[in-house]
Design an enzyme around this catalytic site. Sequence first.
Site, short mmCIF file in Angstrom:
data_model
loop_
_atom_site.label_atom_id
_atom_site.label_comp_id
_atom_site.label_asym_id
_atom_site.label_seq_id
_atom_site.Cartn_x
_atom_site.Cartn_y
_atom_site.Cartn_z
N ARG A 21 20.49 -18.08 26.56
CA ARG A 21 21.12 -16.68 26.75
C ARG A 21 19.95 -15.44 27.15
O ARG A 21 20.14 -14.51 27.89
CB ARG A 21 21.68 -16.03 25.51
N TRP A 80 13.00 -5.53 14.11
CA TRP A 80 14.40 -5.29 14.69
C TRP A 80 14.71 -4.46 15.71
O TRP A 80 15.78 -4.28 15.89
CB TRP A 80 15.13 -5.03 13.46
N ARG A 152 24.47 -25.96 -7.28
CA ARG A 152 25.14 -25.16 -6.51
C ARG A 152 24.37 -23.90 -5.95
O ARG A 152 25.43 -23.17 -5.59
CB ARG A 152 26.68 -25.24 -6.93
N CYS A 171 19.95 -16.85 12.35
CA CYS A 171 19.13 -17.88 12.68
C CYS A 171 18.77 -18.83 11.52
O CYS A 171 19.16 -20.16 11.44
CB CYS A 171 17.82 -17.51 13.36
N ARG A 191 19.61 -22.57 12.20
CA ARG A 191 20.17 -23.19 13.57
C ARG A 191 19.32 -23.15 14.72
O ARG A 191 19.29 -23.94 15.76
CB ARG A 191 21.26 -22.39 13.65
N SER A 192 18.45 -21.99 14.75
CA SER A 192 17.74 -21.65 16.00
C SER A 192 16.35 -21.26 15.53
O SER A 192 16.19 -20.38 14.87
CB SER A 192 18.12 -20.63 16.91
N VAL A 193 15.24 -21.99 16.31
CA VAL A 193 13.73 -21.76 15.72
C VAL A 193 12.60 -21.57 16.74
O VAL A 193 12.39 -22.12 17.80
CB VAL A 193 13.46 -23.02 14.86
N ASN A 202 9.31 -16.86 9.33
CA ASN A 202 10.57 -17.60 8.50
C ASN A 202 9.85 -18.41 7.29
O ASN A 202 10.27 -18.32 6.27
CB ASN A 202 11.24 -18.79 9.17
N HIS A 232 12.22 -24.81 19.19
CA HIS A 232 11.97 -24.85 20.60
C HIS A 232 10.73 -23.73 20.77
O HIS A 232 10.45 -23.12 19.85
CB HIS A 232 13.20 -24.01 21.55
#
Length: 288
Positions: A21, A80, A152, A171, A191-193, A202, A232
């Site tokens: 995107r 941000w 848990r 992410c 999910r996205s790196v 991170n 990526h």
Amino acid sequence: MDAYSNIVKKVLNQGQIKENRTGVNTIAIAGAMFEHDMDQGFPLLTTKYVPFALVASELEFFIKGITDKNWLQDRNNHIWDEWCSPAKVAYGHDDETRKKMMKERELGPIYGFQWRHFGGGYQAWDKAPVPSGVDQLKHLVATLKTNPDDRRMIVSAWNPMDIGQMALPPCHYGFQVTVINGRLNLLWNQRSVDTALGLPFNIASYGLLLTLLALESGFKPGTLVGFLGDTHIYENHVEGVTQQLERKPFTLPGIETTAFSSIFDWQYKDTVLTDYRHHPAIRFEIAV
């Protein structure tokens, strides 16, 4: 830190070109795993400078459940700045939209809100949610102290009901804590790196969270594990990460926290690095 360097090498050697995107193509692989024993030192890259104060202040921002971009800016943290809630400004790449996104302080129900008010009715950065939702972090801490063998102890930031209001869908969307043989381990899912720019942050952020939870509960810091999804490197970051791989790493730094009473009272300036030797910074353009 070999665990990080090996991920960079895998992406460069095995990755495939992929559109996304942002309009800047990536070289991507379908998953990787990061693992680090905290006994080896605090996991902050030494092959380039990583500003720990930004990592720590963002983590305090999450722990406190804040969703106001200005809180970070007041602490000279601008990671941000480019984002805001799409409910305020619809996402776009054009200059006019980007300027509007920069000016808007509302980030929507992002990470910290989900950690502290999951399922709550989000209103705005300056209004309490109605209903208040579930305080996942508080529940995790209580369980850690009363039943540390529990399997848990999970905190999730992925809430499909709220994604449309978030400045950016999470992410790193969840983490789990386990205690084994007196050591506290933290495992996070992502999910996205963005391997060059985001992943070092991170790693350090969850390493710091692990450290704080260990202080809170009295256990020794254990292993930090990251389960990484779309891993990526942006095409315009290849030169920088290649330069990093050519640098010889220094010994990892230590970490010290003063006057600790509770993770919920902790402030980012309470924790400092010791003996952080590093190579010069490498500038990576952020893909918005």
